[in-house]
Motif scaffolding. Structure first.
Motif, PDB file in Angstrom:
ATOM      1  N   VAL A  29      -5.409 -19.395 -19.546  1.00 51.54           N
ATOM      2  CA  VAL A  29      -4.129 -20.022 -20.163  1.00 51.54           C
ATOM      3  C   VAL A  29      -3.814 -21.134 -19.035  1.00 51.54           C
ATOM      4  O   VAL A  29      -3.596 -21.098 -17.926  1.00 51.54           O
ATOM      5  CB  VAL A  29      -2.963 -18.773 -20.219  1.00 51.54           C
ATOM      6  CG1 VAL A  29      -1.531 -19.534 -20.778  1.00 51.54           C
ATOM      7  CG2 VAL A  29      -3.268 -17.841 -20.952  1.00 51.54           C
ATOM      8  N   SER A  84       5.810 -17.418 -24.002  1.00 50.91           N
ATOM      9  CA  SER A  84       4.710 -18.036 -24.780  1.00 50.91           C
ATOM     10  C   SER A  84       3.360 -17.869 -23.899  1.00 50.91           C
ATOM     11  O   SER A  84       2.324 -17.945 -24.582  1.00 50.91           O
ATOM     12  CB  SER A  84       5.040 -19.486 -24.528  1.00 50.91           C
ATOM     13  OG  SER A  84       4.998 -20.058 -23.232  1.00 50.91           O
ATOM     14  N   ASN A 143       0.139 -16.201 -25.665  1.00 49.12           N
ATOM     15  CA  ASN A 143      -1.391 -16.595 -25.659  1.00 49.12           C
ATOM     16  C   ASN A 143      -2.440 -15.897 -25.306  1.00 49.12           C
ATOM     17  O   ASN A 143      -3.439 -15.681 -25.806  1.00 49.12           O
ATOM     18  CB  ASN A 143      -1.047 -18.054 -24.574  1.00 49.12           C
ATOM     19  CG  ASN A 143      -2.286 -18.903 -24.542  1.00 49.12           C
ATOM     20  OD1 ASN A 143      -3.374 -18.471 -25.405  1.00 49.12           O
ATOM     21  ND2 ASN A 143      -2.271 -20.413 -24.232  1.00 49.12           N
ATOM     22  N   SER A 163       4.011 -15.565 -30.708  1.00 40.62           N
ATOM     23  CA  SER A 163       5.165 -16.235 -29.982  1.00 40.62           C
ATOM     24  C   SER A 163       6.373 -15.943 -30.580  1.00 40.62           C
ATOM     25  O   SER A 163       7.423 -15.771 -29.629  1.00 40.62           O
ATOM     26  CB  SER A 163       4.786 -17.875 -30.105  1.00 40.62           C
ATOM     27  OG  SER A 163       4.893 -18.295 -31.345  1.00 40.62           O
TER      28      SER A 163
END
Length: 443
Positions: free
Chosen positions: A82, A92, A96, A137
């Motif tokens: 990430v 977020s 991810n 998300s």
């Protein structure tokens, strides 16, 4: 020419041993970071312990993180990667991570998805979907949700899951850094078997985490310095030896000096060097000075605009006398210098420039002060002591050295000369996981 390779096979092999554009993931090619890799491995054995790698831009933090993650991650999956941005939040980032974990399992059979989804609350819908993994998300509402999602990721992803979170320093909201510290604590407290390796640009961890240092207990913190001299030239020696090409001692010492300890520059120059000799009609077994300078020229052209633009802004001034001034700023090994020392270096440089007169001390000082201004590239900034200047972007010094070198200007500081002499009396250190042989010609 390099025998035994066509263009495709050569390009593929080349990019396995040098990697200027993306992080290295192979321990064989991560040279000069043995101690740090050992520290990371030992830290990850500890329950609840994660790793934070920090240091200057361009010193190889992402490569160290990627290699360590690749070594620790179990073979049943790839590690999760990430990258942060200014608007990144903990929600977020976790979303991810969850998406990547699900994507890795989503392509497996429906039977496996059904078996796993029985145990899952957050990830089950995405696993059962016949279209695509879901977007998490909008579903993660707070820290407790994030912790539960990561608990399921740890169970779903692989036997030994690892997550690399790159460029944490780019997160703009301090509240999110505070949440990160809380998240790490809760992951440890709840015994969630998910290992994190973070990276960030900063000279101290305080620059990145600020007042939120409560996460230190859960972190092995590693400050990554620039590459040592032996590691710099070992990268070149190792890469060229793969193709049975020798690089003479005087050339790899110059390459080590001009790279300024940044692996990006070493990898880029060696990459250009290898392409040059591959494209020659005759078989090449030894690098020449012409090969070195040609590769240096091509490397300069390929440098990112982030580094080349400030230089161009400075040298394209109407007076046309800034280039030598810029070169004079790059001699000191400690990323800064006093005005008087830079002028001494400047005078030395001008003796190597046929047909050009040196500026007076006052005019030179004016040029140095101008390099603080945005219209001159904002290359320098003032130090705390009077008459002392250092780089706004430290990695820029290597680019300036490359420009001087390409113009056949020799810039090696007294500290560098002493370092080289010391290395000439001892073998190079062990690099990678294998036992490195001393550089050719050294005793």
């Amino acid at each position: 020419m390099i025998p035994g390779y066509d263009k495709h096979s050569f390009g593929k092999k080349l990019n396995e041993v040098v990697s200027p554009s993306r992080p290295i993931i192979s321990i064989e090619n991560l040279i000069g970071r043995t101690e740090e890799l050992d520290r990371i491995e030992k830290a990850l054995f500890a329950p609840g312990r994660n790793v934070f790698i920090y240091g200057e831009r361009g010193v190889g933090k992402s490569s160290l993180a990627a290699t360590a993650a690749n070594q620790w991650q179990s073979a049943d999956a790839e590690y999760i990667d990430v990258s942060c941005s200014p608007d990144s939040t903990i929600n977020s980032i976790v979303a991810n991570i969850a998406s990547q974990a699900v994507a890795a399992k989503w392509s497996t059979s429906s039977k496996i998805r059904e078996q796993v989804s029985v145990r899952m609350k957050w990830l089950s819908y995405s696993l059962e979907s016949e279209t695509s993994p879901t977007d998490f998300s909008t579903k993660i509402k707070g820290l407790s949700d994030a912790v539960e999602v990561l608990k399921e990721v740890a169970a779903l992803h692989s036997e030994v899951p690892v997550v690399v979170v790159d460029e944490v320093d780019r997160i703009a909201d301090e509240k999110e850094i505070d949440l990160l510290a809380d998240l790490l604590k809760q992951l440890g407290d709840k015994r969630i078997e998910l290992k994190f390796i973070f990276t960030g640009v900063g000279t101290t961890l305080n620059e990145i985490l600020g007042a939120h240092l409560s996460a230190i207990r859960q972190l092995e913190t590693i400050e990554l310095p620039r590459l040592s001299w032996d590691a710099r030239w070992d990268i070149a020696i190792h890469a060229l030896s793969i193709f049975e090409v020798e690089i003479p001692k005087d050339i790899y010492i110059r390459l080590a000096a001009v790279s300024d300890g940044y692996p990006y520059y070493v990898h880029l120059i060696v990459e250009k060097m290898l392409w040059l000799i591959f494209e020659k009609e005759e078989i090449v077994t030894k690098i020449t000075w012409d090969d070195y300078y040609s590769a240096l020229d091509k490397a300069i052209v390929g440098i990112t605009a982030e580094l080349s633009r400030p230089y161009e802004m400075a040298v394209n001034q109407r007076s046309r006398d800034y280039e030598e001034v810029l070169w004079s700023t790059s001699a000191d090994e400690w990323q800064g210098a006093y005005l008087s020392d830079m002028h001494e270096q400047y005078v030395s440089i001008m003796t190597q420039r046929d047909g050009k007169d040196a500026l007076s001390y006052d005019k030179f000082a004016t040029r140095i002060r101008n390099l603080l201004k945005p219209e001159y590239g904002a290359i320098l900034k003032k130090g705390q002591k009077k008459g002392y200047y250092h780089y706004r972007e430290k990695m820029l010094r290597g680019y300036i050295r490359m420009q001087a070198e390409a113009n056949r200007i020799e810039i090696i500081s007294k500290e560098a000369e002493a370092t080289i002499k010391n290395y000439m009396r001892v073998p190079a250190k062990n690099v990678g996981y294998y036992k490195s042989q001393p550089p050719r010609g050294y005793k």
